[in-house]
Design a protein around this motif. Sequence first.
Motif, mmCIF file in Angstrom:
data_model
loop_
_atom_site.group_PDB
_atom_site.id
_atom_site.type_symbol
_atom_site.label_atom_id
_atom_site.label_comp_id
_atom_site.label_asym_id
_atom_site.label_seq_id
_atom_site.Cartn_x
_atom_site.Cartn_y
_atom_site.Cartn_z
ATOM 1 N N ALA A 203 -0.261 -44.678 -49.814
ATOM 2 C CA ALA A 203 -0.543 -45.166 -49.886
ATOM 3 C C ALA A 203 -2.049 -45.613 -50.693
ATOM 4 O O ALA A 203 -2.223 -46.689 -51.127
ATOM 5 N N TRP A 204 -2.283 -44.864 -51.734
ATOM 6 C CA TRP A 204 -2.959 -44.943 -52.665
ATOM 7 C C TRP A 204 -2.559 -45.903 -53.361
ATOM 8 O O TRP A 204 -3.533 -46.311 -54.091
ATOM 9 N N ASN A 205 -1.063 -45.311 -53.698
ATOM 10 C CA ASN A 205 -0.610 -46.068 -54.736
ATOM 11 C C ASN A 205 0.153 -48.075 -54.415
ATOM 12 O O ASN A 205 -0.245 -48.729 -55.007
ATOM 13 N N TRP A 206 0.660 -47.588 -53.117
ATOM 14 C CA TRP A 206 0.562 -48.643 -52.428
ATOM 15 C C TRP A 206 -0.497 -49.765 -52.346
ATOM 16 O O TRP A 206 -0.669 -51.420 -52.285
ATOM 17 N N VAL A 207 -1.506 -49.598 -52.486
ATOM 18 C CA VAL A 207 -3.142 -49.878 -52.106
ATOM 19 C C VAL A 207 -3.306 -51.052 -53.918
ATOM 20 O O VAL A 207 -3.684 -52.398 -53.658
ATOM 21 N N MET A 208 -2.960 -49.931 -54.499
ATOM 22 C CA MET A 208 -3.339 -50.569 -56.203
ATOM 23 C C MET A 208 -2.436 -51.802 -56.242
ATOM 24 O O MET A 208 -1.997 -52.905 -56.780
#
Length: 272
Positions: A203-208
């Motif tokens: 989720a962290w990477n996808w948000v960015m």
Amino acid sequence: MLWRILAFYGIVFASVLVLQTIAALALGTGAADPLSVLSQWISLASVVFATWIMLRRMDKLPWSEAGLDRAAASPPVIVKGAVVGGLTIGLASLSLLATQMLSIQAAAPGSWWGEAGHSTLFFLPAAFFEELFIRGYVFTLLRRAAGWKFAIIVTSIVFGLLHAGNPNPDPEAILAVIVAGFFLGAILLATRSLYAAGAAHFAWNWVMAGALHIAVSGLPSNDPDYRVVDSGPDWLTGGKWGPEGGVAAVVAMFLVLFYLYGRYMRRMEWKA
């Protein structure tokens, strides 16, 4: 213990080599590109295989020892991990946008949904690969041998140093990724679920990449329709590394770490 760790990583790399060779023969040399979607899934399959061999067949430990049992895979636990990961970097990025340290610019027209789908297919296996590679079997061995504090310190430092090979690294960015290692390790310990840590990582990477169209650990994103650009000091925004390499993200992670430690980890009794 050392030989077990070396055996685990040996199985991972050997499996990757075999599967990438097969993929290259079947689909062409482009299939072996380490930044391709297929390579991410090959890497994930390899680390899953190595975890099964070492954890279940060699050490004969239950899946729960690595946070991979059925209870750890319950949807509420996984969703909780994803929410924590996505909100942490999302709120840090929104604070930078609100203070004009980041800004949104128009980009060439494209398919937002197509890029969102590509980000999902790429970062989902990549996130779970990194969690299994760092905080799976090896974390379990270190925790059983020397306790969870030792395990989280060692794996977080290694996690940060492994990212030094990404584009545009600097000491501040690597230190920020080490903090991210503590952040993800804390989620694993608080939930006893490696799936939750993987969901938070994804989720962290996808948000960015998928939502903000901004670099992830130095890796540039595709920018259909718009992109988020750095307009503040690199020490705060992360510069070319992306927001996770700046102080704003580090502060957000520390806030979550304090919360997790206060609510869960002081009472944590995940022992060998």
